[in-house]
Design a protein around this motif. Sequence first.
Motif, PDB file in Angstrom:
ATOM      1  N   LEU A  69       0.829  -1.207   0.000  1.00  0.00           N
ATOM      2  CA  LEU A  69       0.000   0.000   0.000  1.00  0.00           C
ATOM      3  C   LEU A  69       0.866   1.260   0.000  1.00  0.00           C
ATOM      4  CD1 LEU A  69      -2.827  -1.034   2.477  1.00  0.00           C
ATOM      5  CD2 LEU A  69      -3.171  -0.231   0.124  1.00  0.00           C
ATOM      6  N   ARG A  70       1.902   1.249   0.827  1.00  0.00           N
ATOM      7  CA  ARG A  70       2.781   2.425   0.882  1.00  0.00           C
ATOM      8  C   ARG A  70       3.504   2.612  -0.453  1.00  0.00           C
ATOM      9  NH1 ARG A  70       5.178   1.234   5.196  1.00  0.00           N
ATOM     10  NH2 ARG A  70       4.009   2.584   6.613  1.00  0.00           N
ATOM     11  N   GLN A  71       3.997   1.506  -1.023  1.00  0.00           N
ATOM     12  CA  GLN A  71       4.718   1.594  -2.292  1.00  0.00           C
ATOM     13  C   GLN A  71       3.791   2.019  -3.429  1.00  0.00           C
ATOM     14  OE1 GLN A  71       8.029   1.152  -2.445  1.00  0.00           O
ATOM     15  NE2 GLN A  71       8.076   1.706  -4.617  1.00  0.00           N
ATOM     16  N   ASP A  72       2.617   1.370  -3.504  1.00  0.00           N
ATOM     17  CA  ASP A  72       1.668   1.718  -4.569  1.00  0.00           C
ATOM     18  C   ASP A  72       1.176   3.154  -4.405  1.00  0.00           C
ATOM     19  OD1 ASP A  72       1.952  -0.793  -5.595  1.00  0.00           O
ATOM     20  OD2 ASP A  72       0.071  -1.581  -4.811  1.00  0.00           O
ATOM     21  N   GLY A  73       0.935   3.545  -3.142  1.00  0.00           N
ATOM     22  CA  GLY A  73       0.504   4.915  -2.899  1.00  0.00           C
ATOM     23  C   GLY A  73       1.550   5.921  -3.326  1.00  0.00           C
ATOM     24  N   TYR A  74       2.817   5.633  -2.994  1.00  0.00           N
ATOM     25  CA  TYR A  74       3.897   6.553  -3.363  1.00  0.00           C
ATOM     26  C   TYR A  74       4.073   6.599  -4.879  1.00  0.00           C
ATOM     27  CZ  TYR A  74       8.523   8.527  -3.950  1.00  0.00           C
ATOM     28  OH  TYR A  74       9.577   9.299  -4.368  1.00  0.00           O
ATOM     29  N   GLU A  75       4.047   5.445  -5.534  1.00  0.00           N
ATOM     30  CA  GLU A  75       4.230   5.417  -6.986  1.00  0.00           C
ATOM     31  C   GLU A  75       3.083   6.133  -7.693  1.00  0.00           C
ATOM     32  OE1 GLU A  75       4.959   1.464  -8.366  1.00  0.00           O
ATOM     33  OE2 GLU A  75       6.793   1.222  -7.187  1.00  0.00           O
ATOM     34  N   HIS A  76       1.855   5.963  -7.174  1.00  0.00           N
ATOM     35  CA  HIS A  76       0.717   6.667  -7.775  1.00  0.00           C
ATOM     36  C   HIS A  76       0.850   8.165  -7.533  1.00  0.00           C
ATOM     37  CE1 HIS A  76      -3.354   7.015  -9.369  1.00  0.00           C
ATOM     38  NE2 HIS A  76      -3.617   7.854  -8.377  1.00  0.00           N
ATOM     39  N   LEU A  77       1.322   8.524  -6.354  1.00  0.00           N
ATOM     40  CA  LEU A  77       1.512   9.932  -6.012  1.00  0.00           C
ATOM     41  C   LEU A  77       2.461  10.603  -7.001  1.00  0.00           C
ATOM     42  CD1 LEU A  77       0.529  11.747  -3.632  1.00  0.00           C
ATOM     43  CD2 LEU A  77       2.728  11.305  -2.555  1.00  0.00           C
ATOM     44  N   GLN A  78       3.504   9.900  -7.405  1.00  0.00           N
ATOM     45  CA  GLN A  78       4.479  10.456  -8.344  1.00  0.00           C
ATOM     46  C   GLN A  78       3.880  10.710  -9.726  1.00  0.00           C
ATOM     47  OE1 GLN A  78       8.899   9.100  -7.311  1.00  0.00           O
ATOM     48  NE2 GLN A  78       7.630   7.369  -7.837  1.00  0.00           N
ATOM     49  N   LYS A  79       2.785  10.003 -10.040  1.00  0.00           N
ATOM     50  CA  LYS A  79       2.165  10.165 -11.354  1.00  0.00           C
ATOM     51  C   LYS A  79       1.189  11.338 -11.407  1.00  0.00           C
ATOM     52  CE  LYS A  79       2.342   5.169 -12.217  1.00  0.00           C
ATOM     53  NZ  LYS A  79       1.526   3.932 -12.386  1.00  0.00           N
ATOM     54  N   LEU A  80       0.788  11.850 -10.257  1.00  0.00           N
ATOM     55  CA  LEU A  80      -0.208  12.921 -10.233  1.00  0.00           C
ATOM     56  C   LEU A  80       0.422  14.244 -10.645  1.00  0.00           C
ATOM     57  CD1 LEU A  80      -2.002  11.956  -6.894  1.00  0.00           C
ATOM     58  CD2 LEU A  80      -2.694  11.387  -9.232  1.00  0.00           C
ATOM     59  N   ASP A  81      -0.411  15.111 -11.239  1.00  0.00           N
ATOM     60  CA  ASP A  81       0.138  16.388 -11.697  1.00  0.00           C
ATOM     61  C   ASP A  81       0.405  17.312 -10.514  1.00  0.00           C
ATOM     62  OD1 ASP A  81      -2.171  17.861 -10.995  1.00  0.00           O
ATOM     63  OD2 ASP A  81      -3.141  17.313 -12.872  1.00  0.00           O
ATOM     64  N   MET A  82       1.099  18.397 -10.792  1.00  0.00           N
ATOM     65  CA  MET A  82       1.548  19.294  -9.729  1.00  0.00           C
ATOM     66  C   MET A  82       0.385  19.965  -9.006  1.00  0.00           C
ATOM     67  SD  MET A  82       4.719  18.826  -9.626  1.00  0.00           S
ATOM     68  CE  MET A  82       5.139  20.109  -8.454  1.00  0.00           C
ATOM     69  N   ALA A  83      -0.775  20.086  -9.674  1.00  0.00           N
ATOM     70  CA  ALA A  83      -1.931  20.714  -9.032  1.00  0.00           C
ATOM     71  C   ALA A  83      -2.347  19.946  -7.790  1.00  0.00           C
ATOM     72  CB  ALA A  83      -3.095  20.804 -10.019  1.00  0.00           C
ATOM     73  N   TYR A  84      -2.193  18.633  -7.824  1.00  0.00           N
ATOM     74  CA  TYR A  84      -2.558  17.815  -6.661  1.00  0.00           C
ATOM     75  C   TYR A  84      -1.696  18.182  -5.455  1.00  0.00           C
ATOM     76  CZ  TYR A  84      -3.512  13.702  -3.802  1.00  0.00           C
ATOM     77  OH  TYR A  84      -3.870  12.872  -2.763  1.00  0.00           O
TER      78      TYR A  84
END
Length: 593
Positions: free
Chosen positions: A107-122
């Motif tokens: 969960l932590r890894q998937d959450g972090y990897e997904h976080l890196q894909k989000l645009d800067m507005a997030y």
Amino acid sequence: MASSSFQALYSLIRYARGYRRQIITASICSAVNKLFDIAPEILIGIAIDVVVNQQSSFVAQLGVESPAMQITLLAVLTFLIWAGESIFEYAYLILWRNLAQQLQSDLRQDGYEHLQKLDMAYFESRSSGELISVLNDDVNQLERFLDGGANALIQVFVTVIAVGGVFFYISPMIALLAFTPIPVIIYGAFAFQKRAQPLYDDVRRRVGDLSSRLANNIGGIATIKSFTAEKREAAELRRISESYVASNRAAIRVSSAFIPIIRMAILAGFLATLVVGGMQALDGELGVGAYGVLVFLTQRLLWPLTSLAGTVDLYERAMASTRRILGLLDTPVTVVDSTRGEAVSFSVADDIRFNAVNFAYAQAAAPTLRDVDLTIEGGSTLALVGTTGSGKSTLIKLLLRFYDPSSGGITIGSHDIRQVSLQNLRDAIGLVSQDVFLFDGSLFENIAYARPDADREAVEQAARMAEAWSFISRLPEGLDTQIGERGVRLSGGQRQRISLARALLKDPAILILDEATSAVDNETEAAIQRSMVKIRQDRTLIIIAHRLSTVVDADRIVVLEDGKIMESGSHSQLLASNGAYYRQWRVQTGVHA
């Protein structure tokens, strides 16, 4: 509200489908362990029956007539049951705890990897402390539930089913009396869950606020000290901390009220078994051994339910965390990475074109860029100047695809950047920004961040080109010098030059200097200016600057105002036009008409 928790649990189970076999195995071990745990109470009742009835006991009816042999048989069975209980307890502890560790890591890894894909507005709409709270505190909260709470829920369910079966076999009437409190307990659990869910959601939000404040204050400790704001910040942290305590207090008040209610319901069931069963045993309607089994099993049935409140409390906390974690994972990626086609190789000869680009930040009152048409010739040096908020840095963010334009498009060479993988695109661009971020580590590690496989010779060459080697060579440990978190042991100018060296080591076809000299001393500005003579060779250079003295040698200067291109040309051409650039130059140089 309860349905929200069940929905969170269902979503979690779907997420963990790769661990289905381990979950099933762990659940079976928990169930079998509980069956072994219940069995000794039944054997005690059977032993009483042997002592009282001897040759006519229940065991004697199975073919073992000698009371001594019956007791011996019960002793052997007790040993085997206790051994089995221990084995399955070891198994379920190993399985559940390993599952908790593996799932929280995923969960932590998937959450972090997904976080890196989000645009800067997030990231601009959320604090770093809030995101750290989700990836750390919330994941750990879920881990605590999987570590013990899941097993507890399974074992309570197995206890009710198994003990209920024994009760109905021995005496259906007493079974009904003993089980009467269970609906009250279950109703109480659901009522508690309904009241507790919003309280625990609030607790998790308060944790995020607390983490955010701590992260901000620790990162800004120099500012706090310089303004002697220690007491003010301590008071603010105390206020947020007390809000967290108050939020937890409200949840604790609800959970604490649940336990006494359960205890009284358990007492009613136990008294019913004790009194009614005792009367039946005195009247000869119920065997002494059977009565003993019922009394012991009533304890075994109802007593674990006292921990149900704590388990449901743990469950509610975990589901509140699960909603936040899976909410992060469900956040849509707006800047979609292209994986189609072959890898693209950009070169210094490729022109960069902004074609009728429009862009507005979320919740912004007005568009930041309006119908921008701009061509940057490959291998040239382009300067972007203008007042704060004119859209200079936004153009760079669009080029790097931190955002996508609201309309229009951007091409490099013949390639639309939306059709190029983010890896290919960003590998071709080096960025040196005003807000330099350095990692806690050595100078070598920070420069080599651009190319982890780079050797010391390449790193040193990049440092020399960035005019950073002059101060690095004077340090006792040279490139191995530890610079602290965010490069706190370096001056602002030194950090800027290390950032430039990092970008140069990447050897990009396009290099962007975004206000790289706006917050440095004259010596550093002069060093970067000297560097640019070498840097601009064999690459496209884009310079964003407020100091016009740093861009006079640019091949082309573009002046932006309110998201539009107002002027374009060389330094001498723009001065001759007597426009916005001329007025700004006049102000900065002190020449007045």
